[in-house]
Design an enzyme around this catalytic site. Structure first.
Site, PDB file in Angstrom:
ATOM      1  N   ARG A 113      11.827  79.198  79.970  1.00  0.00           N
ATOM      2  CA  ARG A 113      11.869  77.778  80.303  1.00  0.00           C
ATOM      3  C   ARG A 113      10.568  77.082  79.955  1.00  0.00           C
ATOM      4  O   ARG A 113      10.554  75.928  79.587  1.00  0.00           O
ATOM      5  CB  ARG A 113      12.157  77.655  81.800  1.00  0.00           C
ATOM      6  N   TYR A 114       9.475  77.792  80.113  1.00  0.00           N
ATOM      7  CA  TYR A 114       8.159  77.223  79.828  1.00  0.00           C
ATOM      8  C   TYR A 114       7.688  77.775  78.489  1.00  0.00           C
ATOM      9  O   TYR A 114       8.046  78.892  78.115  1.00  0.00           O
ATOM     10  CB  TYR A 114       7.182  77.612  80.944  1.00  0.00           C
ATOM     11  N   ARG A 117       5.589  81.495  78.581  1.00  0.00           N
ATOM     12  CA  ARG A 117       5.864  82.607  79.481  1.00  0.00           C
ATOM     13  C   ARG A 117       7.349  82.750  79.753  1.00  0.00           C
ATOM     14  O   ARG A 117       8.085  81.775  79.724  1.00  0.00           O
ATOM     15  CB  ARG A 117       5.112  82.442  80.796  1.00  0.00           C
ATOM     16  N   CYS A 126      17.492  94.299  96.015  1.00  0.00           N
ATOM     17  CA  CYS A 126      16.285  94.144  96.828  1.00  0.00           C
ATOM     18  C   CYS A 126      16.432  95.063  98.031  1.00  0.00           C
ATOM     19  O   CYS A 126      17.550  95.405  98.422  1.00  0.00           O
ATOM     20  CB  CYS A 126      16.149  92.713  97.329  1.00  0.00           C
ATOM     21  N   CYS A 130      16.976  88.475 101.575  1.00  0.00           N
ATOM     22  CA  CYS A 130      16.570  87.295 102.330  1.00  0.00           C
ATOM     23  C   CYS A 130      17.775  86.371 102.488  1.00  0.00           C
ATOM     24  O   CYS A 130      18.458  86.079 101.509  1.00  0.00           O
ATOM     25  CB  CYS A 130      15.467  86.568 101.571  1.00  0.00           C
ATOM     26  N   CYS A 133      17.738  83.420 100.102  1.00  0.00           N
ATOM     27  CA  CYS A 133      17.456  83.701  98.687  1.00  0.00           C
ATOM     28  C   CYS A 133      18.109  82.699  97.745  1.00  0.00           C
ATOM     29  O   CYS A 133      19.261  82.332  97.900  1.00  0.00           O
ATOM     30  CB  CYS A 133      17.927  85.106  98.321  1.00  0.00           C
ATOM     31  N   ARG A 135      18.601  83.412  94.552  1.00  0.00           N
ATOM     32  CA  ARG A 135      19.516  84.148  93.676  1.00  0.00           C
ATOM     33  C   ARG A 135      20.528  84.893  94.539  1.00  0.00           C
ATOM     34  O   ARG A 135      20.644  86.105  94.459  1.00  0.00           O
ATOM     35  CB  ARG A 135      18.742  85.122  92.792  1.00  0.00           C
ATOM     36  N   ASP A 294      15.762  75.487  97.883  1.00  0.00           N
ATOM     37  CA  ASP A 294      16.595  74.818  96.883  1.00  0.00           C
ATOM     38  C   ASP A 294      18.070  74.740  97.294  1.00  0.00           C
ATOM     39  O   ASP A 294      18.422  75.010  98.423  1.00  0.00           O
ATOM     40  CB  ASP A 294      16.391  75.474  95.523  1.00  0.00           C
ATOM     41  N   ASP A 331      11.674  73.072  92.841  1.00  0.00           N
ATOM     42  CA  ASP A 331      12.251  73.598  91.606  1.00  0.00           C
ATOM     43  C   ASP A 331      13.421  72.678  91.278  1.00  0.00           C
ATOM     44  O   ASP A 331      14.425  72.672  91.987  1.00  0.00           O
ATOM     45  CB  ASP A 331      12.687  75.055  91.796  1.00  0.00           C
ATOM     46  N   LYS A 338       9.491  73.756  87.921  1.00  0.00           N
ATOM     47  CA  LYS A 338       8.761  73.456  89.151  1.00  0.00           C
ATOM     48  C   LYS A 338       8.031  72.120  89.036  1.00  0.00           C
ATOM     49  O   LYS A 338       7.264  71.917  88.099  1.00  0.00           O
ATOM     50  CB  LYS A 338       7.741  74.556  89.412  1.00  0.00           C
TER      51      LYS A 338
HETATM   52  C1  LIG Z   1       8.372  80.074  88.212  1.00  0.00           C
HETATM   53  C2  LIG Z   1       8.764  80.435  86.862  1.00  0.00           C
HETATM   54  C3  LIG Z   1       7.819  80.894  85.942  1.00  0.00           C
HETATM   55  C4  LIG Z   1       6.346  81.037  86.277  1.00  0.00           C
HETATM   56  O1  LIG Z   1       5.790  79.807  86.607  1.00  0.00           O
HETATM   57  P1  LIG Z   1       4.227  79.687  86.897  1.00  0.00           P
HETATM   58  O2  LIG Z   1       4.080  78.264  87.333  1.00  0.00           O
HETATM   59  O3  LIG Z   1       3.529  80.011  85.640  1.00  0.00           O
HETATM   60  O4  LIG Z   1       3.899  80.660  87.996  1.00  0.00           O
HETATM   61  C5  LIG Z   1       8.260  81.210  84.688  1.00  0.00           C
HETATM   62  N1  LIG Z   1       9.542  81.078  84.335  1.00  0.00           N
HETATM   63  C6  LIG Z   1      10.470  80.621  85.194  1.00  0.00           C
HETATM   64  C7  LIG Z   1      11.876  80.484  84.735  1.00  0.00           C
HETATM   65  C8  LIG Z   1      10.120  80.304  86.498  1.00  0.00           C
HETATM   66  O5  LIG Z   1      11.045  79.871  87.343  1.00  0.00           O
HETATM   67  S1  SF4 Z   2      14.106  86.044  97.896  1.00  0.00           S
HETATM   68 FE1  SF4 Z   2      15.927  87.004  96.949  1.00  0.00          FE
HETATM   69  S2  SF4 Z   2      15.135  88.100  95.146  1.00  0.00           S
HETATM   70 FE2  SF4 Z   2      13.358  87.650  96.498  1.00  0.00          FE
HETATM   71  S3  SF4 Z   2      13.160  89.485  97.787  1.00  0.00           S
HETATM   72 FE3  SF4 Z   2      14.412  88.026  98.896  1.00  0.00          FE
HETATM   73  S4  SF4 Z   2      16.540  88.617  98.394  1.00  0.00           S
HETATM   74 FE4  SF4 Z   2      15.183  89.560  96.871  1.00  0.00          FE
END
Ligand SMILES: *Cc1c(COP(=O)(O)O)cnc(C)c1O
Ligand code: SF4
Length: 414
Positions: A113-114, A117, A126, A130, A133, A135, A294, A331, A338
């Site tokens: 996305r960025y 990275r 996991c 959580c 969560c 996801r 979110d 997000d 973000k």
């Molecule tokens: C959060 C995130 C990152 C890392 O973001 P930083 O601001 O560099 O910590 C990279 N890719 C995705 C898809 C993310 O959600």
């Molecule tokens: S937030 Fe979601 S992905 Fe992260 S540790 Fe908790 S259950 Fe696992």
């Protein structure tokens, strides 16, 4: 923290077993039996938890469960770990993939996305699911690690994308993989010449700190620079065990950051957050992000307004160590990434002056000091009282020596 031996199911567990992360994983709680042992659920509550388990899986490590005070109905650890019927409420705007991570995915398990990275998912599991969560998964959905062909494709993508200098290995929780499995992945990422840093996202220091053992840190040490971001949400999660895990990682040269999620009823309070941030710095974990909760499905009961997050930052910035202040981020749904949000410190601007306020409410003027005035002082309107601005922030533009200071402030500006 109570003694785990007070919990009937674990009264014969030895200290050695308790400190063994594999024992903890084997004995993680997925059904209502031990819950009932600990909390004495009534039949209605049992029925409710069972109903949620049809939709969303539960997993709680014995260690994390032992942090819960069974007398406290609103225990912050309990709320993160134990399902409630509120998860069955689907509210307007709830989404299955709220961050559109699948949309920005050039190959399965990579979100790019960025520009520089990528997020690389290496497992779906996991040790502790959580309740809040992002996801969230449904029961029966893939519960496994990514490997073989898929891993080859992920590595291939990174190799062929020279703009990627930072690889964020996440999941699920990547530390659910054995150290040997994880090393296979990390070493392949490490070998890619344009990858400068490796980051891992893991909640293990919080929910299963025993996972941070010598074998793991000795492996990570070989692939520096490696960073880990973890996920503490409440001061009660900082125990001698989590402190020891963070110590081990720091001592192996792995800098630690924390990503807190702002959760209603868990940590949506400036005092709780301040205590959490202070305790994190004491165990050498730098607060990194504070996330707005979110729009994932079934977590609307955890959501606060954005105003609550701003209030928390307002109560931290300037009032305490700058390193204790995370960046508050939302997000953006739809893959916007973000977005940082902050209280407003910039009050207004003119061409030559920027009016700012500090954490105490003091309003000051920064002289922009750029060369070349425009009309200033040259027009007759400047000296005409009819046009003189006498009130408000705009008045300060014309009278930049003035400072507005709240009367209750103990320390007066000179
Ligand atoms: C959060 C995130 C990152 C890392 O973001 P930083 O601001 O560099 O910590 C990279 N890719 C995705 C898809 C993310 O959600
Ligand atoms: S937030 Fe979601 S992905 Fe992260 S540790 Fe908790 S259950 Fe696992």
């Amino acid at each position: 923290m109570r003694d785990y031996r007070d919990i009937p199911s674990w009264k014969d567990v030895t200290k050695e077993q308790w400190l063994d992360w594999k024992w903890q994983l084997r004995n993680s709680i997925h059904d209502t039996k031990i819950l009932n042992d600990v909390f004495k659920l009534d039949s209605e509550e049992l029925r409710e938890v069972k109903a949620v388990l049809q939709e969303f899986p539960m997993s709680v490590t014995p260690y994390y469960l032992s942090l819960i005070d069974p007398e406290n109905e609103n225990d912050p650890v309990k709320q993160q770990a134990i399902p409630t019927i509120k998860e069955m409420n689907v509210s307007k705007g709830d989404l299955l993939d709220p961050l559109d991570e699948d949309v920005d995915s050039p190959v399965e398990g990579i979100t790019h996305r960025y520009p520089d990275r990528v997020l690389m998912l290496v497992t779906h599991v996991c040790s502790m699911y959580c309740r809040h969560c992002t996801r969230r998964r449904k029961v029966g959905e893939v519960d496994r690690h990514i490997g073989g062909d898929l891993l080859d494709k992920q590595i291939e993508y990174i190799k062929n994308t020279p703009s990627v200098r930072d690889v964020l290995i996440s999941g699920g929780d990547p530390l659910m993989l054995s150290t040997a499995q994880l090393e296979k992945i990390i070493s392949r990422v490490y070998e890619i010449p344009h990858v400068e840093i490796i980051r891992l996202g893991s909640r293990m220091p919080v929910v299963l700190p025993m996972r941070i053992d010598d074998e793991l840190v000795n492996m990570l040490k070989k692939y520096h620079p490696v960073y880990i971001n973890t996920h503490f949400n409440h001061p009660n999660e900082i125990t001698k065990y989590s402190a020891a895990a963070c110590d081990k990682l720091n001592n192996a040269g792995v800098p630690l950051g924390n990503q807190t999620v702002l959760l209603r009823g868990v940590n949506d309070c400036p005092h709780v957050m301040k205590k959490l941030m202070h305790k994190l710095l004491q165990i050498r974990v730098k607060p990194y992000y504070m996330y707005q909760c979110d729009a994932s499905r079934g977590i609307s009961h955890f959501r606060t307004s954005i105003g609550k997050g701003i209030e928390i930052i307002e109560s931290l910035r300037g009032h305490t160590t700058g390193m204790a202040v995370p960046v508050y981020v939302v997000d953006a749904p739809g893959g916007g990434g973000k977005i940082p949000i902050s209280p407003q410190y910039l009050i207004s601007r003119s061409q030559d002056h920027t009016i700012l306020r500090n954490f105490e409410g003091v309003i000051t003027v920064y002289h922009d000091n750029c060369k070349g005035h425009s009309v200033c002082g040259k027009d007759e309107a400047c000296s005409d009282p009819k046009y003189k601005i006498k009130k408000g922030v705009a008045h300060i533009f014309a009278n930049p020596e003035e400072i507005i200071e709240p009367s209750h402030k103990p320390r007066k500006l000179h």
